[in-house]
Each structure stands twice: as structure tokens, then as C-alpha cells.
Design a protein around this motif. Sequence first.
Motif, PDB file in Angstrom:
ATOM      1  N   GLY A  62       0.785  -1.230   0.000  1.00 15.39           N
ATOM      2  CA  GLY A  62       0.000   0.000   0.000  1.00 15.39           C
ATOM      3  C   GLY A  62       0.816   1.278   0.000  1.00 15.39           C
ATOM      4  N   GLN A  63       2.134   1.173   0.097  1.00 16.34           N
ATOM      5  CA  GLN A  63       2.943   2.391   0.142  1.00 16.34           C
ATOM      6  C   GLN A  63       3.158   2.979  -1.248  1.00 16.34           C
ATOM      7  OE1 GLN A  63       6.498   1.292   2.493  1.00 16.34           O
ATOM      8  NE2 GLN A  63       5.659   2.569   4.121  1.00 16.34           N
ATOM      9  N   ARG A  64       3.507   4.263  -1.243  1.00 13.41           N
ATOM     10  CA  ARG A  64       3.780   4.989  -2.480  1.00 13.41           C
ATOM     11  C   ARG A  64       5.282   5.259  -2.542  1.00 13.41           C
ATOM     12  NH1 ARG A  64       0.062   9.687  -2.577  1.00 13.41           N
ATOM     13  NH2 ARG A  64      -1.447   8.264  -3.517  1.00 13.41           N
ATOM     14  N   VAL A  65       5.923   4.774  -3.606  1.00  9.13           N
ATOM     15  CA  VAL A  65       7.384   4.794  -3.719  1.00  9.13           C
ATOM     16  C   VAL A  65       7.805   5.542  -4.981  1.00  9.13           C
ATOM     17  CG1 VAL A  65       9.470   3.375  -3.906  1.00  9.13           C
ATOM     18  CG2 VAL A  65       7.525   2.564  -2.546  1.00  9.13           C
ATOM     19  N   LEU A  66       8.830   6.395  -4.851  1.00  6.31           N
ATOM     20  CA  LEU A  66       9.429   7.071  -5.994  1.00  6.31           C
ATOM     21  C   LEU A  66      10.849   6.545  -6.178  1.00  6.31           C
ATOM     22  CD1 LEU A  66       9.609   9.277  -8.186  1.00  6.31           C
ATOM     23  CD2 LEU A  66      10.289  10.886  -6.380  1.00  6.31           C
ATOM     24  N   ASP A  67      11.099   5.938  -7.329  1.00  5.63           N
ATOM     25  CA  ASP A  67      12.439   5.469  -7.675  1.00  5.63           C
ATOM     26  C   ASP A  67      13.018   6.433  -8.699  1.00  5.63           C
ATOM     27  OD1 ASP A  67      14.745   3.961  -7.932  1.00  5.63           O
ATOM     28  OD2 ASP A  67      13.858   2.605  -9.407  1.00  5.63           O
ATOM     29  N   LEU A  68      13.883   7.343  -8.214  1.00  2.26           N
ATOM     30  CA  LEU A  68      14.463   8.383  -9.063  1.00  2.26           C
ATOM     31  C   LEU A  68      15.670   7.853  -9.824  1.00  2.26           C
ATOM     32  CD1 LEU A  68      14.486  11.702  -6.980  1.00  2.26           C
ATOM     33  CD2 LEU A  68      13.440  11.330  -9.218  1.00  2.26           C
ATOM     34  N   ALA A  69      15.879   8.396 -11.022  1.00  3.24           N
ATOM     35  CA  ALA A  69      16.959   7.902 -11.878  1.00  3.24           C
ATOM     36  C   ALA A  69      16.869   6.380 -11.958  1.00  3.24           C
ATOM     37  CB  ALA A  69      18.332   8.352 -11.361  1.00  3.24           C
ATOM     38  N   GLY A  70      15.621   5.916 -12.098  1.00  3.38           N
ATOM     39  CA  GLY A  70      15.324   4.494 -11.958  1.00  3.38           C
ATOM     40  C   GLY A  70      15.831   3.616 -13.076  1.00  3.38           C
ATOM     41  N   GLY A  71      16.308   4.241 -14.162  1.00  2.00           N
ATOM     42  CA  GLY A  71      16.973   3.485 -15.221  1.00  2.00           C
ATOM     43  C   GLY A  71      16.162   2.320 -15.724  1.00  2.00           C
ATOM     44  N   THR A  72      16.785   1.142 -15.721  1.00  5.07           N
ATOM     45  CA  THR A  72      16.142  -0.039 -16.299  1.00  5.07           C
ATOM     46  C   THR A  72      15.279  -0.798 -15.296  1.00  5.07           C
ATOM     47  OG1 THR A  72      18.168  -1.296 -15.920  1.00  5.07           O
ATOM     48  CG2 THR A  72      17.885  -0.307 -18.084  1.00  5.07           C
ATOM     49  N   GLY A  73      15.040  -0.216 -14.128  1.00  9.49           N
ATOM     50  CA  GLY A  73      13.991  -0.726 -13.258  1.00  9.49           C
ATOM     51  C   GLY A  73      14.378  -1.794 -12.260  1.00  9.49           C
ATOM     52  N   ASP A  74      15.655  -1.926 -11.917  1.00  4.61           N
ATOM     53  CA  ASP A  74      16.071  -2.952 -10.949  1.00  4.61           C
ATOM     54  C   ASP A  74      15.313  -2.817  -9.631  1.00  4.61           C
ATOM     55  OD1 ASP A  74      17.844  -3.945 -12.737  1.00  4.61           O
ATOM     56  OD2 ASP A  74      19.654  -3.267 -11.723  1.00  4.61           O
ATOM     57  N   LEU A  75      15.290  -1.600  -9.082  1.00  5.22           N
ATOM     58  CA  LEU A  75      14.626  -1.389  -7.796  1.00  5.22           C
ATOM     59  C   LEU A  75      13.105  -1.360  -7.969  1.00  5.22           C
ATOM     60  CD1 LEU A  75      16.878   1.312  -6.082  1.00  5.22           C
ATOM     61  CD2 LEU A  75      17.009  -1.162  -5.900  1.00  5.22           C
ATOM     62  N   ALA A  76      12.638  -0.674  -9.001  1.00  5.25           N
ATOM     63  CA  ALA A  76      11.194  -0.549  -9.205  1.00  5.25           C
ATOM     64  C   ALA A  76      10.530  -1.907  -9.361  1.00  5.25           C
ATOM     65  CB  ALA A  76      10.914   0.321 -10.422  1.00  5.25           C
ATOM     66  N   SER A  77      11.215  -2.842  -9.980  1.00  6.18           N
ATOM     67  CA  SER A  77      10.667  -4.182 -10.157  1.00  6.18           C
ATOM     68  C   SER A  77      10.332  -4.814  -8.811  1.00  6.18           C
ATOM     69  CB  SER A  77      11.665  -5.051 -10.922  1.00  6.18           C
ATOM     70  OG  SER A  77      11.252  -6.397 -10.954  1.00  6.18           O
ATOM     71  N   ARG A  78      11.264  -4.745  -7.889  1.00  2.94           N
ATOM     72  CA  ARG A  78      11.040  -5.346  -6.568  1.00  2.94           C
ATOM     73  C   ARG A  78      10.029  -4.546  -5.759  1.00  2.94           C
ATOM     74  NH1 ARG A  78       9.991  -9.630  -4.073  1.00  2.94           N
ATOM     75  NH2 ARG A  78      10.762  -9.794  -1.932  1.00  2.94           N
ATOM     76  N   PHE A  79      10.131  -3.212  -5.833  1.00  2.00           N
ATOM     77  CA  PHE A  79       9.203  -2.370  -5.077  1.00  2.00           C
ATOM     78  C   PHE A  79       7.762  -2.596  -5.537  1.00  2.00           C
ATOM     79  CE2 PHE A  79      12.791   0.948  -4.496  1.00  2.00           C
ATOM     80  CZ  PHE A  79      13.282   0.250  -3.404  1.00  2.00           C
ATOM     81  N   SER A  80       7.563  -2.805  -6.832  1.00  2.00           N
ATOM     82  CA  SER A  80       6.220  -3.030  -7.359  1.00  2.00           C
ATOM     83  C   SER A  80       5.584  -4.251  -6.709  1.00  2.00           C
ATOM     84  CB  SER A  80       6.287  -3.202  -8.874  1.00  2.00           C
ATOM     85  OG  SER A  80       5.033  -3.568  -9.397  1.00  2.00           O
ATOM     86  N   ARG A  81       6.369  -5.304  -6.573  1.00  2.00           N
ATOM     87  CA  ARG A  81       5.852  -6.522  -5.958  1.00  2.00           C
ATOM     88  C   ARG A  81       5.568  -6.327  -4.472  1.00  2.00           C
ATOM     89  NH1 ARG A  81       9.447  -8.132 -10.075  1.00  2.00           N
ATOM     90  NH2 ARG A  81       8.690  -9.876 -11.351  1.00  2.00           N
ATOM     91  N   LEU A  82       6.431  -5.568  -3.790  1.00  2.48           N
ATOM     92  CA  LEU A  82       6.267  -5.357  -2.351  1.00  2.48           C
ATOM     93  C   LEU A  82       5.102  -4.406  -2.045  1.00  2.48           C
ATOM     94  CD1 LEU A  82      10.029  -5.003  -1.365  1.00  2.48           C
ATOM     95  CD2 LEU A  82       8.519  -6.907  -0.770  1.00  2.48           C
ATOM     96  N   ALA A  83       4.915  -3.375  -2.861  1.00  2.00           N
ATOM     97  CA  ALA A  83       3.849  -2.398  -2.616  1.00  2.00           C
ATOM     98  C   ALA A  83       2.475  -2.980  -2.917  1.00  2.00           C
ATOM     99  CB  ALA A  83       4.083  -1.148  -3.452  1.00  2.00           C
ATOM    100  N   GLY A  84       2.422  -3.929  -3.852  1.00  3.33           N
ATOM    101  CA  GLY A  84       1.168  -4.622  -4.131  1.00  3.33           C
ATOM    102  C   GLY A  84       0.160  -3.760  -4.860  1.00  3.33           C
ATOM    103  N   PRO A  85      -1.025  -4.314  -5.111  1.00  6.51           N
ATOM    104  CA  PRO A  85      -2.042  -3.615  -5.907  1.00  6.51           C
ATOM    105  C   PRO A  85      -2.567  -2.344  -5.254  1.00  6.51           C
ATOM    106  CG  PRO A  85      -2.921  -5.653  -4.979  1.00  6.51           C
ATOM    107  CD  PRO A  85      -1.454  -5.677  -4.736  1.00  6.51           C
TER     108      PRO A  85
END
Length: 249
Positions: A62-85
Motif C-alpha cells: 500500500g505504500q507509495r514509492v518514488l524510484d528516481l533515476a530508476g533506469g532499467t527498473g532494478d529497484l522498481a521491479s522489486r518495489f512493485s511486488r512489495l507495494a502490491g495492488p
Amino acid sequence: MTDDDTTHFGFSKVPREEKVRRVGEVFHSVAGKYDVMNDLMSLGIHRLWKRYTIEMAAVRSGQRVLDLAGGTGDLASRFSRLAGPKGEVVLCDINASMLNAGRDRLADEGLVENLRYVQGNAERLPFPDAHFDLITIAFGLRNVTDKDAALASMYRVLKPGGKLLVLEFSHPVVPGLGPFYDLYSFKALPLMGRLVANDAESYRYLAESIRMHPDQDTLRGMMESAGFEHCDYFNLTGGIVALHRGYRF
């Protein structure tokens, strides 16, 4: 031209607007080989640095996350799964080529439900005040022209109680490591860039930009000046990389 009108592009001093253009050219050039070169340059260790960052982020559903300079999405990929729908992850990058590479990769992974993509400048983030629970910026802050403005912008869009994590190349703290690191950076990296990405100059800039980036204590002080509290950092791989952490209260 005054010092206020210039900044560093690697070891060179250039007009501020020129740095923005030249950094953009670097990342347009390397976007296609970015992941391959990260593995080669770090001998795969960048994955451990990012895993540590993800653990320290402790993203909850349920959290809202900003991945800055996120490039090819290494962190965003994992955060998406953790933050959930019920959560939201925004992958933000100033460079269109990198942003497109990240979008394509995450779409291939089937991650679409809670992800947004924004092309934006870290110095002037296009988000409301107090909007995010967590902000991360991995290997991007050293390429920002006005780091103080970027940190202030991050502080503005972070919620009270929110956390900033800055993962960045830093200054070795293990005695004797520096000379070996310099040799690797200025000889091996451009050679790898030439052989793999057909671009030695971009990787020479990346090595120089690391040396011009503030050291661990200086960056912590900059975060504190921007308003962040309880700032600390964790040296990784002998200080070659450091993870800085700060909170907005």
C-alpha cells in the motif's frame, strides 16, 4: 562566466546547461547495454548493493514509492511486488532512453498494475508536496547538476515520516584500496565500454563523475542541510559504494 554558471562534467568544467545535455548524451548512448555493463563493471556486485537497498527500504503493501533515476527498473521491479495492488511505484528518469528501457523491461516481467513512468528532473520533481512514503535514487545523484536543489525537491515530495535512500559510488575507506580502484576505473572501465558498448568516452566520464561526487560525510551534511534528519550511511565494498539514509519528520 562565473562559478555559479559552471559545474563539473567529470573532470571538466562546463556551463550548467551543457552538463545536462552531455549527461543526456551519455545515457542515450549506454541505455542499450546498461544492464550488461553494470554486471561487467561491478563483477555482478551491484546486485548485492541493490538487494541491500531493497532490504533497507522495507517497502510495505500500500505504500507509495518514488524510484528516481530508476533506469532499467532494478529497484522498481522489486518495489512493485512489495507495494502490491494497493500501492504505487513511480519510476522517474530524466533520460527518455533509460525510461523506455525500464518500461520495456518491467512490462516484459508482467508488472503494469501499480507502476507509473515519469520523465522528470530530480531538481524540480513534478509531484505534489508530501506525496511519497519512500524515495530511492541509485547511482543517479552524482549526475545531477544541482544536488542541493535535488535533495530539497526530494524532501518536499516526501511525506512526514518518510525515508530517502541514496545509493551511490563513494570514496574507499579501506587502506590501500584507492590506488587499485583508480587503476580499474580509469583503465579497465573505458576499455570495457569500448569493447562491449562501443563507447569508451561515456565510461571514462562515469569514472570521473564518481571522483567528483561528494564523500560520505559531505553528502550526509548536504542531506541534513536539505532538512533530512537522523541521517546516516553504510559503506559497502570498502566504501566504493555507500548507502545514505535520511528521514523527513
